[in-house]
Design an enzyme around this catalytic site. Structure first.
Site, PDB file in Angstrom:
ATOM      1  N   ARG A   1      37.282 -31.089  77.901  1.00  0.00           N
ATOM      2  CA  ARG A   1      36.262 -31.441  78.890  1.00  0.00           C
ATOM      3  C   ARG A   1      35.126 -30.436  78.763  1.00  0.00           C
ATOM      4  O   ARG A   1      35.342 -29.235  78.635  1.00  0.00           O
ATOM      5  CB  ARG A   1      36.811 -31.400  80.310  1.00  0.00           C
ATOM      6  CG  ARG A   1      35.666 -31.435  81.329  1.00  0.00           C
ATOM      7  CD  ARG A   1      36.080 -31.793  82.699  1.00  0.00           C
ATOM      8  NE  ARG A   1      36.573 -33.147  82.767  1.00  0.00           N
ATOM      9  CZ  ARG A   1      36.895 -33.740  83.923  1.00  0.00           C
ATOM     10  NH1 ARG A   1      36.764 -33.074  85.058  1.00  0.00           N
ATOM     11  NH2 ARG A   1      37.347 -34.962  83.937  1.00  0.00           N
TER      12      ARG A   1
ATOM     13  N   HIS B   1      34.036 -40.734  79.902  1.00  0.00           N
ATOM     14  CA  HIS B   1      35.324 -40.240  80.382  1.00  0.00           C
ATOM     15  C   HIS B   1      36.308 -41.373  80.125  1.00  0.00           C
ATOM     16  O   HIS B   1      36.714 -42.089  81.047  1.00  0.00           O
ATOM     17  CB  HIS B   1      35.216 -39.898  81.874  1.00  0.00           C
ATOM     18  CG  HIS B   1      36.400 -39.152  82.414  1.00  0.00           C
ATOM     19  ND1 HIS B   1      37.535 -38.891  81.653  1.00  0.00           N
ATOM     20  CD2 HIS B   1      36.627 -38.612  83.637  1.00  0.00           C
ATOM     21  CE1 HIS B   1      38.398 -38.223  82.411  1.00  0.00           C
ATOM     22  NE2 HIS B   1      37.873 -38.043  83.611  1.00  0.00           N
TER      23      HIS B   1
ATOM     24  N   ARG C   1      42.854 -31.993  88.559  1.00  0.00           N
ATOM     25  CA  ARG C   1      43.633 -33.226  88.464  1.00  0.00           C
ATOM     26  C   ARG C   1      43.674 -33.785  87.045  1.00  0.00           C
ATOM     27  O   ARG C   1      44.739 -34.188  86.568  1.00  0.00           O
ATOM     28  CB  ARG C   1      43.139 -34.280  89.448  1.00  0.00           C
ATOM     29  CG  ARG C   1      41.687 -34.661  89.295  1.00  0.00           C
ATOM     30  CD  ARG C   1      41.337 -35.794  90.244  1.00  0.00           C
ATOM     31  NE  ARG C   1      41.477 -35.394  91.630  1.00  0.00           N
ATOM     32  CZ  ARG C   1      41.814 -36.220  92.618  1.00  0.00           C
ATOM     33  NH1 ARG C   1      42.057 -37.474  92.359  1.00  0.00           N
ATOM     34  NH2 ARG C   1      41.879 -35.788  93.845  1.00  0.00           N
ATOM     35  N   THR C   2      42.557 -33.783  86.351  1.00  0.00           N
ATOM     36  CA  THR C   2      42.572 -34.328  84.992  1.00  0.00           C
ATOM     37  C   THR C   2      43.404 -33.441  84.078  1.00  0.00           C
ATOM     38  O   THR C   2      44.200 -33.908  83.259  1.00  0.00           O
ATOM     39  CB  THR C   2      41.139 -34.461  84.439  1.00  0.00           C
ATOM     40  OG1 THR C   2      40.365 -35.217  85.355  1.00  0.00           O
ATOM     41  CG2 THR C   2      41.133 -35.162  83.094  1.00  0.00           C
TER      42      THR C   2
ATOM     43  N   LYS D   1      32.517 -15.173  77.307  1.00  0.00           N
ATOM     44  CA  LYS D   1      31.903 -14.012  76.664  1.00  0.00           C
ATOM     45  C   LYS D   1      30.846 -14.431  75.665  1.00  0.00           C
ATOM     46  O   LYS D   1      30.498 -13.690  74.756  1.00  0.00           O
ATOM     47  CB  LYS D   1      32.978 -13.181  75.964  1.00  0.00           C
ATOM     48  CG  LYS D   1      34.017 -12.617  76.910  1.00  0.00           C
ATOM     49  CD  LYS D   1      35.163 -11.985  76.133  1.00  0.00           C
ATOM     50  CE  LYS D   1      36.377 -11.769  77.023  1.00  0.00           C
ATOM     51  NZ  LYS D   1      37.593 -11.680  76.224  1.00  0.00           N
TER      52      LYS D   1
END
Lengths: 433, 358
Positions: free
Chosen positions: B157, B185, B107-108, B135
């Site tokens: 994020r 946030h 959603r974000t 990796k």
């Protein structure tokens, strides 16, 4: 080289020798690797022929520092720090004796490895190096090491380094057995379950940064347990790195009960606090973590009162790869052997402690606890002597530090005072021209 | 907190519909007449012309009250825009926006993607599962690599607190924190503030109860700072194991049960509790947690009769919130999602004004 072993006279110095409680203008004469005498007017009375006479012009002259806790990468991780590079850093910081920790690969837990470290140090290091050996095999906290044989091989104390021995029975047996050899047990007191995923001091600042905290109780509970075991066993015990007044209370009670208990704090914990972490500066991620300012002040007060015996560097070189990470993922530890004395001078310049107190905690007391001959300017003591310009201002440039790793918490810090000469066994091993 | 009055005055000036309760349903604004393509709007710059004091949006901490108010006012314009057929602006034309998500968030990420596209940016999504991050490439290497591609905006994020600030130090463009660990946030707090302001007409003087896993919540931290700065009274409500020690020193009231915590609340903000924290590590079980802290109609009745319910999503129905409440008349949860796109457009636009050659 012969010229290296010429007698040296340090004239017109401010001599500070905590072993004699001396702080005054005097001369120090060294020959054949030992201190001949340290008193006023030696120069005027005449010195042996060929003596190198150094006019100190009031600079500080003191016994070299004995750094009771330094993590060196050799054997196993010499790319991070070898005995040679650590000793270069030590010499530049006025440290003439390094006590290295057994957290190496392989672990220093058998006499052959002690012997290896001593031989490597003899061949590559420019200051004295003495290892502490592991208290339990492989630092696993289960079976005790060969304390007698390790001590005979040259281990100066027994510790599981940065690890805590969680099993009280193992700790009790080790304390009991070590007593028969008059061996000192050094312990990192931090309950690993209570510490869990914590990465900094628990409290408001951790809450704001969204980081998990380490409560002071993680340290104090482990220390309290150890003190009970020392009471039971009457062993010789040293808390490797304490950080808070709650631990000092425990320590004070142990002293009052007449137990052979001593304690150290790192130079970081007496000169910095958690606010220095600022915007997630990982060079200030330490284990145990930096605490609040009032905790730091309590440590300094304990230093003044003598309750806190030792200040050590907790030198812990870490690669860029293990530090340039988000705070919670970065490795703990900071280098410090080269800046320990100068950072300590901040406390002196601030008037928080005097020079005798600083040098007692960094030189005389650790030598006494470990049964080493340094930490004094008495006649016959090893000629491990430093000359310090107390006032020279400078800014710490990590690129100029001798350590292979540059994770200094004093990155870009302004300092007052600089080591200008370090003499080990009568030979000048570091000099600022 | 002596400047609350000043905050109030500003709000009175800027809040578009201050005073009086408004309909909480999703369409309170008068709609402009729809035209197939409103070229005038598409090319006109936003009416609000404030300048953000920051190069990056790393957190609410560090923003001024003017910054917050300016972003909310700008977002109001985008709310209108987003309700039209033609939703595009050209502010970010030619700009490259990278959404770098080390932690999965549908959603974000989609909200930021839509926001960027509606402003005309070229948007690229990178997620942890599809890239070299798996990796073993470090965050710093990823930052350096992306920086070489000359993005203008990076939305990040990451699961670790402070990671976004760390990355921001290594790149030349503007960085937006889309959530870092348990730290901040900021766009969530801004969209929550916008939702509250639109429905209550103000933020100052409201009592907001934030309930649930405060310890691990970046949403809680950003909201505590923002709502406190705007003059709201903030209360955190949680079992003690889910409260960070020292939280009371962040200027909030602390309650350990819902009756006390919701008493007199204008806004009840629920937080998600992750399942791995409910099996005895922080709370004994889901059913015990729901019994004491799950928001059902009974617990909601402790709050003011006109209290509104919010949740940053995704919801654990039956854990922290009952479906009847989540879907009920008091719920603002769907509106929060709508405000999310508008707020993110406002943030992107405001930051782009500070970019070189803007």
């Amino acid at each position: 080289m012969l010229s290296d072993r010429r007698p040296i006279l340090l004239a017109n110095a401010r001599v500070v020798d905590p072993s004699r409680n001396f702080d005054g203008i005097a001369d120090v004469l060294m020959a054949d690797g030992v201190v001949r005498e340290a008193k006023k007017g030696i120069g005027a009375a005449g010195v042996p022929e060929g003596t190198e006479v150094i006019d100190c012009r009031g600079k500080l002259v003191a016994p070299g520092l004995v750094d009771m806790r330094a993590f060196v990468g050799e054997p196993g991780a010499a790319s991070r720090e070898s005995l040679a590079s650590a000793s270069q850093a030590a010499a530049a910081g006025g440290v003439t004796t390094i006590i290295c920790q057994p957290d190496t690969s392989p672990v220093i837990d058998d006499p052959a490895t002690v012997d290896y470290v001593l031989r490597r140090a003899r061949d590559t290091a420019i200051v004295h190096v003495h290892p502490m050996a592991a208290l339990t095999k492989g630092l696993n906290g289960k079976e005790m090491t060969e304390i007698g044989l390790l001590k005979a091989a040259g281990a100066v104390a027994f510790t599981d380094g940065a690890k805590s021995v969680t099993n009280a029975q193992v700790m009790r047996r080790a304390l009991t057995y070590a007593r028969d050899f008059d061996a000192l047990i050094v312990h990192h007191t931090e309950d690993p379950d209570l510490t869990a995923d914590g990465v900094m001091n628990e409290g408001e600042f951790a809450a704001r940064l969204g980081l998990l905290g380490v409560p002071k109780a993680a340290e104090t509970i482990m220390l309290e347990r150890d003190i009970r075991l020392v009471g039971l066993t009457r062993g010789r015990y040293h808390a490797a790195s304490i950080t808070c007044p709650e631990s000092l209370e425990v320590l004070e009670r142990a002293r009052e009960a007449g137990l052979a208990v001593t304690a150290a704090a790192s130079i970081n914990h007496v000169t910095l606090n958690e606010n220095d972490i600022g915007p997630y500066r990982t060079f200030l991620k330490l284990s145990p973590p930096l605490r609040e300012e009032h905790d730091r002040q309590a440590l300094v007060q304990a230093l003044r009162s003598g309750l806190l015996d030792v200040i050590m560097s907790d030198h812990n070189p870490q690669d860029v790869e293990t530090k340039r990470l988000p705070f919670a993922e970065a490795a703990a530890g900071a280098i410090g052997i080269e800046t320990m004395l100068i950072a300590g001078l901040r406390l002196v310049h601030n008037g928080e402690i005097d020079l005798l107190t600083l040098l007692r905690a960094t030189s005389t007391r650790p030598a006494e606890l470990l049964g080493l001959p340094g930490g004094t300017l008495r006649a016959g003591a090893p000629a491990d002597v430093i000359v310090v310009d107390m006032d020279q201002p400078w800014v710490v440039n990590p690129d100029e530090l001798k350590s292979k790793c540059k994770n200094t918490p004093f990155d870009e810090a302004r300092m007052q005072g600089r080591v200008v000469r370090t003499i080990v066994g009568g030979r000048t091993v570091y000099e600022v021209v | 907190m002596n400047d609350h009055n000043a905050v109030g005055e500003q709000l009175a000036i800027f809040a578009p519909r201050a005073g009086g309760l408004v309909d909480r349903s999703c369409a309170p604004l008068p709609r402009p007449a729809l035209t197939p393509i409103d070229m005038a709007l598409m090319n006109s710059p936003a009416k609000t012309s404030f300048v953000l004091s920051q190069k990056h949006l790393l957190g609410i901490e560090g923003l001024t009250v003017q910054d917050i108010t300016g972003l909310l006012d700008l977002a109001e314009e985008f709310v209108i825009l987003n309700r039209q057929v033609e939703k595009k602006r050209t502010t970010l034309r030619g700009r490259t926006q990278i959404n770098l998500f080390f932690e999965v968030s549908t959603r974000t990420q989609s909200s930021f993607e839509l926001a960027g596209k509606r402003l005309g940016a070229d948007v690229m999504n990178m997620s942890a599962s599809s890239s070299s991050m798996r990796k073993g490439e470090t965050l710093m290497d990823t930052a350096i690599t992306l920086n070489a591609m000359h993005p203008d905006l990076i939305v990040v994020r990451h699961h670790a607190s402070g990671a976004v600030a760390l990355l921001a130090r290594k790149v030349d463009c503007s960085v937006i924190n889309a959530g870092d660990g348990a730290h901040e946030h900021p766009t969530q707090a801004l969209l929550d503030a916008l939702t509250i302001r639109r429905n209550k007409g103000r933020i100052e003087g409201l009592t907001v109860a934030i309930c649930g896993d405060i310890l691990h919540s970046r949403v809680a931290r950003s909201n505590i700072i923002l709502l406190g700065a705007m003059g709201a009274r903030v209360r955190v409500v949680a079992p003690s194991t889910l409260l960070p020690p020292g939280i009371e020193r962040m200027g909030v009231e602390v309650a350990r049960d819902m009756r006390e915590g919701l008493n007199g609340a204008d806004i009840v903000m629920m937080l998600r509790l992750q399942r791995e924290r409910m099996n005895g590590s922080y709370v004994p079980s889901v059913s015990e947690y729901f019994h004491y802290f799950g928001l059902d109609e009974k617990k909601l009745s402790y709050a003011k009769p006109d209290a509104l319910v919010m949740h940053p999503g995704p919801m654990n129905r039956g854990v922290e919130i009952d479906s009847i409440v989540a879907d009920g008349a008091h719920s603002l949860i769907r509106e929060q999602v709508e405000m999310g796109v508008a707020v993110r457009m406002a943030v992107l636009e405001a930051l782009s004004r500070n970019l070189p050659n803007a």
